[in-house]
Design a protein around this motif. Structure first.
Motif, PDB file in Angstrom:
ATOM      1  N   SER A   1       0.871  -1.021   0.113  1.00 15.68           N
ATOM      2  CA  SER A   1      -0.339   0.155   0.063  1.00 15.68           C
ATOM      3  C   SER A   1       0.653   1.264   0.543  1.00 15.68           C
ATOM      4  O   SER A   1       0.135   2.740  -0.716  1.00 15.68           O
ATOM      5  N   PHE A   2       2.424   1.577   0.630  1.00 15.13           N
ATOM      6  CA  PHE A   2       3.398   2.478   0.336  1.00 15.13           C
ATOM      7  C   PHE A   2       4.293   2.679  -1.003  1.00 15.13           C
ATOM      8  O   PHE A   2       4.862   3.164  -1.296  1.00 15.13           O
ATOM      9  N   ALA A   3       3.815   1.775  -2.467  1.00 13.09           N
ATOM     10  CA  ALA A   3       3.438   1.622  -3.208  1.00 13.09           C
ATOM     11  C   ALA A   3       4.997   2.078  -3.509  1.00 13.09           C
ATOM     12  O   ALA A   3       5.382   3.153  -4.011  1.00 13.09           O
ATOM     13  N   ASN A   4       6.114   1.622  -3.149  1.00 13.44           N
ATOM     14  CA  ASN A   4       7.368   1.363  -2.749  1.00 13.44           C
ATOM     15  C   ASN A   4       7.914   2.837  -2.414  1.00 13.44           C
ATOM     16  O   ASN A   4       9.246   3.196  -2.801  1.00 13.44           O
ATOM     17  N   LYS A   5       7.188   3.003  -1.118  1.00 13.54           N
ATOM     18  CA  LYS A   5       7.764   4.465  -0.461  1.00 13.54           C
ATOM     19  C   LYS A   5       8.927   3.708   0.656  1.00 13.54           C
ATOM     20  O   LYS A   5       8.143   2.956   0.892  1.00 13.54           O
ATOM     21  N   SER A   6       9.450   5.037   0.950  1.00 14.17           N
ATOM     22  CA  SER A   6      10.096   4.747   1.630  1.00 14.17           C
ATOM     23  C   SER A   6       9.257   4.974   3.226  1.00 14.17           C
ATOM     24  O   SER A   6       9.452   6.087   3.407  1.00 14.17           O
ATOM     25  N   ASN A   7       9.446   3.768   4.142  1.00 12.70           N
ATOM     26  CA  ASN A   7       9.217   4.440   5.281  1.00 12.70           C
ATOM     27  C   ASN A   7      10.019   3.400   6.571  1.00 12.70           C
ATOM     28  O   ASN A   7       9.102   3.390   7.402  1.00 12.70           O
ATOM     29  N   THR A   8      10.978   2.711   5.760  1.00 10.19           N
ATOM     30  CA  THR A   8      11.998   2.432   6.569  1.00 10.19           C
ATOM     31  C   THR A   8      13.140   2.283   6.647  1.00 10.19           C
ATOM     32  O   THR A   8      13.966   3.048   5.870  1.00 10.19           O
ATOM     33  N   LEU A   9      13.880   2.785   7.951  1.00 15.11           N
ATOM     34  CA  LEU A   9      15.367   2.691   8.696  1.00 15.11           C
ATOM     35  C   LEU A   9      15.729   1.342   8.916  1.00 15.11           C
ATOM     36  O   LEU A   9      15.412   1.134   9.680  1.00 15.11           O
ATOM     37  N   TYR A  10      17.040   1.253   8.007  1.00 14.78           N
ATOM     38  CA  TYR A  10      17.714   1.074   8.214  1.00 14.78           C
ATOM     39  C   TYR A  10      19.415   0.569   8.436  1.00 14.78           C
ATOM     40  O   TYR A  10      20.102   1.617   7.982  1.00 14.78           O
ATOM     41  N   ALA A  11      19.200   0.458   9.804  1.00 17.04           N
ATOM     42  CA  ALA A  11      20.918   0.744   9.951  1.00 17.04           C
ATOM     43  C   ALA A  11      21.966  -1.235  10.322  1.00 17.04           C
ATOM     44  O   ALA A  11      21.695  -2.066  11.002  1.00 17.04           O
TER      45      ALA A  11
END
Length: 394
Positions: free
Chosen positions: A116-126
């Motif tokens: 549903s986020f249509a490949n937009k970033s909502n995750t930060l990966y460290a």
């Protein structure tokens, strides 16, 4: 394409990243080394970070292949120190985000696994800056567009969303607070804006709000300690919030200011624009404590729907409205236009609160900028999307 700001190290060496290569130049313009992204790794989608003696970045094949690889290059030799695959359930949001590196931690944005986020970033990966080993991930309730992280140096990271929300998390990936306007519907695009941290304990976000996505930019000021909204500045509909702001003093004795780029964004097909359909673009300095306008500089209206240099390309740059403004220690604001490709140096020399014609210097590249120039002692480096690179020295 040059989609990211040049980087300058402590020896005044310059690093320029295109979608396929990273080049290191000496301060005198000699090419020191070139690193080319392997075809199977895709392209370079984010602004790298200089960290200690490494250059940190990632490559991605995009949302179809969903393959993303993190890299660390040795600054001296340009050879790979380590490379690390990210699990294939994630991909990048392939526009122009930034790699954030601090405290032994490399943080990148990843596209949501939620369709549903249509490949937009909502995750930060460290991950670890030493070997790329995973540390943690944080999933936000709203997407960022071009992620840019900030830290007050207290063990927390701040970032802004594309719709005006602000987030503060720990270096362990735990939420401290989130604040701002109504969250957007997953997959909705408000802007390409985001946030910047001031030295006054305030975090500033420039964006379009979800409840008013075409009504003009909002610059929102959030207190770092608890996320309280301190003030909000609204612009008219032709001046949207399509870029991150900058924060700094307008000279050694000048006021602390938020410098906000506001305007109309270009499109993918060329048309001649007339009247009110022409695109506006302005650099506006706001008092960091109150949001009151200190001064503004407007570009001439842009009569084309595409950015300068994009009109004859098949794989276009499609930049924001401007690069992120760059503030120098003497109070000069460097603004790089995504409309006409002008690089402007702006300074209220006489301190009267108005920018007069003699206080603006223009260098015309005729090629759109996607991001800002970079500054070191006695050196300014600018790289528009379609080149060449320009180096100015005192």
């Amino acid at each position: 394409q040059v989609r990211h700001s040049p980087l300058i190290d402590d020896q005044h060496n310059i690093y320029v990243t295109t979608i396929a290569r990273i080049r290191k130049f000496s301060s005198s313009g000699d090419l020191i080394w070139t690193w080319e992204c392997p075809l199977e790794e895709g392209q370079l989608d984010a602004s790298p970070a200089l960290y200690e003696q490494s250059l940190l970045f990632y490559a991605s094949t995009g949302p179809v292949g969903r393959t993303l690889t993190l890299f660390s290059l040795d600054l001296q030799s340009g050879t790979v120190k380590w490379r690390q695959f990210v699990q294939d359930t994630y991909s990048c949001h392939c526009d122009s985000p930034s790699v954030f590196a601090y405290n032994g931690t490399m943080v990148i944005p990843l596209a949501s696994t939620d369709p549903s986020f249509a490949n937009k970033s909502n995750t930060l990966y460290a991950v670890s800056t030493q070997d790329g080993a995973p540390f943690w991930k944080y999933i936000a309730d709203e997407a960022t567009w071009n992620f840019q992280g900030s830290t007050p140096g207290d063990g927390t990271i701040l970032f802004g969303s594309q719709c005006g929300r602000a987030y503060r998390i720990t270096f362990g990936g735990a939420l401290v607070w989130k604040s701002g306007p109504t969250p957007s519907t997953p997959g909705f695009m408000c802007s390409t804006g985001g946030g910047a941290l001031g030295p006054n304990g305030v975090f500033y976000v420039n964006s379009n709000h979800f409840a008013d996505p075409t009504g003009g930019a909002y610059v929102d000021a959030y207190r770092v300690s608890d996320g309280t909204l301190l003030w909000s500045k609204k612009f008219d509909a032709r001046h949207g919030g399509w870029q991150h702001p900058a924060v700094g003093k307008l000279g050694p004795g000048g006021p602390l200011a938020v410098v906000a780029p506001v305007g109309g964004i270009t499109q993918t097909e060329q048309r001649i624009l007339q009247g009110d359909a022409q695109l506006l673009n302005a650099v506006v300095a706001l008092d960091a404590a109150t949001g009151e306008e200190l001064w503004r500089v407007d570009e001439a209206p842009w009569p084309y729907s595409m950015a300068a240099g994009d009109e004859d390309k098949s794989d276009i740059c499609l930049p924001d409205i401007q690069g992120i403004p760059l503030l120098a220690g003497d109070g000069t604001v460097y603004a790089s236009s995504s409309h006409n490709g002008d690089l402007r140096a702006i300074r209220d020399t006489n301190g009267n609160g108005k920018i007069e014609p003699g206080e603006v210097s223009v260098f015309s590249t005729k090629q759109c900028f996607l991001n800002s120039p970079s500054l070191a002692q006695g050196m300014l480096v600018a790289a528009p999307c379609w080149g060449p690179m320009y180096v100015f020295k005192e």
